[in-house]
Motif scaffolding. Structure first.
Motif, PDB file in Angstrom:
ATOM      1  N   ALA A 267      55.679  59.585 -11.404  1.00 15.33           N
ATOM      2  CA  ALA A 267      56.941  60.002 -10.763  1.00 15.33           C
ATOM      3  C   ALA A 267      58.150  59.405 -11.474  1.00 15.33           C
ATOM      4  O   ALA A 267      59.200  60.039 -11.584  1.00 15.33           O
ATOM      5  CB  ALA A 267      56.941  59.586  -9.301  1.00 15.33           C
ATOM      6  N   LEU A 268      57.987  58.180 -11.978  1.00 17.31           N
ATOM      7  CA  LEU A 268      59.103  57.541 -12.661  1.00 17.31           C
ATOM      8  C   LEU A 268      59.458  58.273 -13.952  1.00 17.31           C
ATOM      9  O   LEU A 268      60.616  58.360 -14.337  1.00 17.31           O
ATOM     10  CB  LEU A 268      58.760  56.090 -13.000  1.00 17.31           C
ATOM     11  N   LEU A 269      58.424  58.768 -14.627  1.00 14.01           N
ATOM     12  CA  LEU A 269      58.625  59.353 -15.959  1.00 14.01           C
ATOM     13  C   LEU A 269      59.569  60.539 -15.932  1.00 14.01           C
ATOM     14  O   LEU A 269      60.280  60.794 -16.892  1.00 14.01           O
ATOM     15  CB  LEU A 269      57.282  59.799 -16.545  1.00 14.01           C
ATOM     16  N   HIS A 270      59.550  61.295 -14.847  1.00 10.69           N
ATOM     17  CA  HIS A 270      60.290  62.556 -14.834  1.00 10.69           C
ATOM     18  C   HIS A 270      61.470  62.559 -13.878  1.00 10.69           C
ATOM     19  O   HIS A 270      62.064  63.595 -13.617  1.00 10.69           O
ATOM     20  CB  HIS A 270      59.321  63.705 -14.556  1.00 10.69           C
ATOM     21  N   THR A 271      61.804  61.386 -13.351  1.00  9.28           N
ATOM     22  CA  THR A 271      62.973  61.280 -12.481  1.00  9.28           C
ATOM     23  C   THR A 271      64.237  61.471 -13.314  1.00  9.28           C
ATOM     24  O   THR A 271      64.454  60.738 -14.277  1.00  9.28           O
ATOM     25  CB  THR A 271      63.006  59.890 -11.813  1.00  9.28           C
ATOM     26  N   PRO A 272      65.048  62.486 -12.981  1.00 11.58           N
ATOM     27  CA  PRO A 272      66.215  62.752 -13.824  1.00 11.58           C
ATOM     28  C   PRO A 272      67.341  61.741 -13.636  1.00 11.58           C
ATOM     29  O   PRO A 272      67.461  61.111 -12.587  1.00 11.58           O
ATOM     30  CB  PRO A 272      66.656  64.142 -13.371  1.00 11.58           C
ATOM     31  N   SER A 273      68.156  61.598 -14.648  1.00 10.42           N
ATOM     32  CA  SER A 273      69.329  60.735 -14.597  1.00 10.42           C
ATOM     33  C   SER A 273      70.363  61.330 -13.651  1.00 10.42           C
ATOM     34  O   SER A 273      70.585  62.529 -13.652  1.00 10.42           O
ATOM     35  CB  SER A 273      69.917  60.621 -16.013  1.00 10.42           C
ATOM     36  N   PRO A 274      71.025  60.495 -12.831  1.00 10.05           N
ATOM     37  CA  PRO A 274      72.046  61.026 -11.920  1.00 10.05           C
ATOM     38  C   PRO A 274      73.269  61.529 -12.678  1.00 10.05           C
ATOM     39  O   PRO A 274      74.067  62.283 -12.122  1.00 10.05           O
ATOM     40  CB  PRO A 274      72.404  59.834 -11.032  1.00 10.05           C
ATOM     41  N   VAL A 275      73.411  61.128 -13.904  1.00 12.63           N
ATOM     42  CA  VAL A 275      74.574  61.540 -14.684  1.00 12.63           C
ATOM     43  C   VAL A 275      74.226  62.700 -15.618  1.00 12.63           C
ATOM     44  O   VAL A 275      74.940  63.689 -15.689  1.00 12.63           O
ATOM     45  CB  VAL A 275      75.128  60.350 -15.498  1.00 12.63           C
ATOM     46  N   PHE A 276      73.097  62.589 -16.301  1.00 15.36           N
ATOM     47  CA  PHE A 276      72.745  63.591 -17.306  1.00 15.36           C
ATOM     48  C   PHE A 276      71.645  64.541 -16.845  1.00 15.36           C
ATOM     49  O   PHE A 276      71.242  65.432 -17.579  1.00 15.36           O
ATOM     50  CB  PHE A 276      72.328  62.905 -18.604  1.00 15.36           C
ATOM     51  N   GLY A 277      71.145  64.326 -15.654  1.00 19.41           N
ATOM     52  CA  GLY A 277      70.150  65.232 -15.100  1.00 19.41           C
ATOM     53  C   GLY A 277      68.847  65.227 -15.873  1.00 19.41           C
ATOM     54  O   GLY A 277      68.427  64.199 -16.409  1.00 19.41           O
ATOM     55  N   GLU A 278      68.230  66.410 -15.941  1.00 21.48           N
ATOM     56  CA  GLU A 278      66.893  66.538 -16.530  1.00 21.48           C
ATOM     57  C   GLU A 278      66.888  66.219 -18.021  1.00 21.48           C
ATOM     58  O   GLU A 278      65.832  66.004 -18.607  1.00 21.48           O
ATOM     59  CB  GLU A 278      66.365  67.972 -16.344  1.00 21.48           C
TER      60      GLU A 278
END
Ligand SMILES: *[C@@H]1O[C@H](CO)[C@@H](O)[C@H](O)[C@H]1NC(C)=O
Length: 514
Positions: free
Chosen positions: A338-349
């Motif tokens: 789950a950690l690996l694919h959690t998107p950045s809140p600023v840059f997203g996916e």
């Protein structure tokens, strides 16, 4: 913290990503016991639990000092918190190096935050709860009591000279950790040999090699000493900040003024900290371009057990570029998916942990891998699944990039930094202060482009004036004044050269804290 030339992505790392796992009111099954506490009890219980943990003897010896019980713990009803920095010197008795002079402003800002935040957060919390009749989940909400902590191997007097604020506490790193770190950094792997092998495997090139040579031993040691914070169990929560994190620059330039900005910060803290505590996670961090996470700023919930586990790991004195600490293994096999694919809140996916150097190479070849950016994720994320990632882009602080600290010797920059210290003043009071507009989701925004045309600065203190009261013994203050004087010359309106343009800017990116 230390100024390393190829520090690279440690500071180009980016604001992190939302926590999808276990963050939310009373949501984490992993933390059922804590959930009960949090949902039913009041904050006093948390404070008492934190004290009980210390009393139960879980805490490492060096940190158990009931005789000097801190203010935070003294108020039994308040959640004991700290804003903390790690100040670790390779020569503890030598004068502070120039690169550590960020300490002066860091302490001033942290001290302000620590003293004002509890009341502001309580007000924000009350305001948020008021419109609804639903009782607010009170457990980890304010009241808080916040200390400022310097975790260090330096003599207290040297740090007091830079940080005279009464709410700053000096905590000595235990002799055991100092020794474990010294052994690990010198014996865990042969840095010359590791680089040679890397080169051999990569067509004779070592441009992508991140672990450094023998010269990196002292830097790794300084970063690894940050582990001492995990053992500070008298605090329920610690905001661990490197000296190149600027808590106040946003506030300074915001149109609404510092007070409004502080109140805004308080609202986010009051909202997010209870969530973090309730989640059961013990480390909250942002993502990084090179490493799994960026250790420049993290929220930490100390634990005597985890502290001891880290020391045991260091004492194995084993590290390899393929398998990390004590033969742990390749990152892709160890990190929760789950950690690996959690998107950045600023840059997203477009920015996830899966896209970091660490995961792309599936190795322990990334910035500070054999230091804090390897050890903390190994224990908190890989072994115990206790890592949450930040998710709120709207509140951030400045993280000065790589070598470009405002106070850097012979290369000063960022006039706003020195204005905040009271060492510089704008010639024209309406001048732009040389930073990006508040709230801009900028990674490397063209800070100061507007300011470059407008502002000029003058020294606000006499060049040879003695340090202000309380700082008589400061070695950093005269250096900061000198840096500011150089900035005045560099930013002279008549100059339009590259050095001048560079000096006018604040070379920072926005770092998300929650
Ligand atoms: C570091 O190494 C020395 C010498 O081998 C040893 O005596 C000491 O116990 C080690 N320290 C730790 C914390 O393991």
């Amino acid at each position: 913290m230390a100024d390393v030339d190829d520090e690279g992505d440690r500071l180009l790392g980016e604001p992190g990503a939302p926590a999808r796992r276990g963050v939310g009111w009373c949501a984490s099954s992993r933390a059922r016991l804590l959930t009960v506490l949090v949902c039913v009890a009041v904050s006093a219980m948390l404070a008492l639990a934190a004290r009980a943990a210390v009393g139960a003897g879980g805490a490492p010896r060096a940190f158990r000092r009931p005789r000097t019980a801190p203010r935070a713990v003294a108020r039994a009803s308040a959640l004991p918190m700290a804003i903390a920095a790690n100040v670790f010197l390779s020569e503890p008795s030598a004068p502070l190096g120039h690169e550590l002079c960020g300490l002066v402003k860091w302490c001033a800002d942290a001290s302000q935050f620590a003293s004002r935040m509890p009341a502001l957060a309580a007000a924000a919390h009350a305001a948020a709860a008021a419109p609804r009749s639903v009782p607010a989940p009170a457990a980890a909400a304010p009241p808080w009591a916040i200390d400022v902590v310097l975790s260090t191997n330096a003599p207290a007097t040297a740090l007091r000279a830079e940080c005279p604020q009464p709410n700053v506490r000096i905590e000595s790193v235990s002799a055991e950790l100092v020794s474990a770190v010294a052994n690990f950094t010198t014996r865990s792997f042969d840095r010359r040999e590791a680089r040679r092998r890397y080169r051999w495997k990569h067509g004779g090139k070592d441009a992508g090699y991140k672990l450094g040579g023998p010269e990196r031993v002292a830097v790794d040691a300084a970063w690894l000493a940050k582990w001492a914070m995990v053992g500070l169990t008298r605090y329920a929560l610690i905001l661990v900040l490197d000296l190149d994190i600027d808590l106040a620059l946003n506030a300074q330039r915001g149109a609404a003024g510092p007070d409004a900005q502080l109140a805004r910060a308080a609202a986010v803290w009051a909202d997010e900290l209870p969530r973090f505590v309730a989640s059961g996670a013990r480390l909250l961090s942002s993502l990084d371009g090179s490493a799994f996470i960026n250790m420049g700023s993290v929220w930490l919930r100390p634990s005597a057990e985890l502290y001891a586990e880290g020391v045991r790991l260091l004492r194995t004195n084993r590290f390899s570029i393929e398998r990390g600490f004590a033969d742990a293994g390749p990152p892709s096999e160890l990190l929760p998916a789950a950690l690996l694919h959690t998107p950045s809140p600023v840059f997203g996916e477009s920015r996830t942990m899966a896209q970091s150097d660490a995961l792309l190479s599936d190795s322990w070849n990334f910035v500070a891998a054999s230091a804090d950016q390897g050890l903390f994720p190994l224990i908190f994320a890989m072994r115990h699944h206790l890592l949450a990632l930040v998710r709120r882009p709207e509140y951030s602080v400045h993280h000065y990039l790589g070598r470009f600290k405002p106070w850097r010797q012979n290369h000063p920059s960022c006039p706003a930094y020195f204005v905040a210290l009271g060492i510089l003043a704008p010639v024209d009071a309406t001048a732009v202060d040389g930073t990006t507009p508040s709230g801009a989701p900028a990674s490397r925004a063209p800070a100061g482009v507007a300011a470059a045309a407008a502002a000029a600065w003058r020294l606000a203190v006499a060049p040879n004036a003695p340090p202000p009261p309380g700082r008589a013994a400061s070695v950093c203050w005269p250096r900061l004044v000198q840096a500011a004087a150089a900035l005045v010359a560099l930013t002279d309106a008549a100059r339009g050269d590259a050095a001048s343009v560079f000096a006018r800017e604040c070379h920072a990116r926005q770092q998300v804290l929650f």
